[in-house]
Enzyme design. Structure first.
Site, short mmCIF file in Angstrom:
data_model
loop_
_atom_site.label_atom_id
_atom_site.label_comp_id
_atom_site.label_asym_id
_atom_site.label_seq_id
_atom_site.Cartn_x
_atom_site.Cartn_y
_atom_site.Cartn_z
N HIS A 16 0.84 -1.20 0.00
CA HIS A 16 0.00 0.00 0.00
C HIS A 16 0.87 1.25 0.00
CE1 HIS A 16 -3.25 -2.46 2.25
NE2 HIS A 16 -3.71 -2.26 1.02
N LYS A 40 -15.10 -8.33 4.14
CA LYS A 40 -13.89 -8.64 4.92
C LYS A 40 -14.17 -8.59 6.41
CE LYS A 40 -10.62 -6.84 1.50
NZ LYS A 40 -9.54 -5.89 1.26
N ARG A 89 -1.93 -5.95 -8.39
CA ARG A 89 -0.83 -6.86 -8.07
C ARG A 89 -0.68 -7.97 -9.08
NH1 ARG A 89 -3.20 -7.08 -2.37
NH2 ARG A 89 -4.51 -8.47 -3.54
N SER A 127 -3.12 -7.28 2.71
CA SER A 127 -3.62 -7.28 4.09
C SER A 127 -4.15 -8.65 4.47
CB SER A 127 -4.72 -6.22 4.25
OG SER A 127 -4.20 -4.93 4.07
#
Length: 176
Positions: A16, A40, A89, A127
């Site tokens: 990040h 999440k 990513r 994360s």
């Protein structure tokens, strides 16, 4: 020109930060927006995520951090930004980000989406991976900023608890 970079940042990772630093170099101002994600399970409270994120970007003068509960395009409008910055990513992320960019354009054609590719060394940094490693008591010092790692080390209880919740951000569920 202003831009926003939205995410849950639960917790903020070095991936990040790398994207934030790059985006900060492209815009006059970058607002990093902490937003909830109902898909999440949160590890850290929003207040703690904000504090750790502010500490992690304190060296960057053109960055602000805010919490926002709503659509990314609405967060961009609230921040006075015309650009949403997103990180990519892998190919797996590409489908999701393409879909999000299309929906955001449909909702807010005046707000542009800019995708920045992660550095190769950050493609596995997420994360979710950090939370999973913490769950099993494994080190994450090379995946998160020093401030975040320091807090996690000082408050390491995830290994001995059944829940991922270190800070009590799921107190409402626990009270049921």
């Amino acid at each position: 020109m202003k831009a926003v970079f939205c995410g849950t940042f639960d917790p903020v990772t070095r991936g990040h930060l790398a994207l934030i630093q790059r985006a900060a170099g492209l815009f006059d101002h970058l607002c990093v927006v902490i937003s909830p994600n109902s898909d999440k399970h949160c590890l850290l409270s929003a207040d703690l995520r904000r504090r750790l994120l502010e500490e992690s970007v304190a060296h960057l003068p053109n960055i602000s951090v805010m919490e926002f509960d709503g659509l990314a395009v609405d967060a961009a409008r609230a921040a006075g930004a015309g650009v949403l910055v997103r990180g990519l990513r892998s190919a797996a992320d590409a489908d999701y980000e393409c879909n999000m960019a299309g929906m955001n354009r449909r909702i807010a054609p005046d707000i542009e989406t800019l995708v920045l590719f992660s550095a190769p060394e950050d493609t596995l940094v997420s994360s979710s991976n950090v939370r999973e490693l913490l769950k099993y008591g494994l080190p994450v010092d090379d995946l998160v900023p020093a401030q975040v790692n320091r807090w996690l080390q000082e408050n390491r209880t995830a290994k001995t608890r059944q829940t991922h919740d270190i800070t009590g951000c799921n107190d409402k569920e626990e009270q049921k």
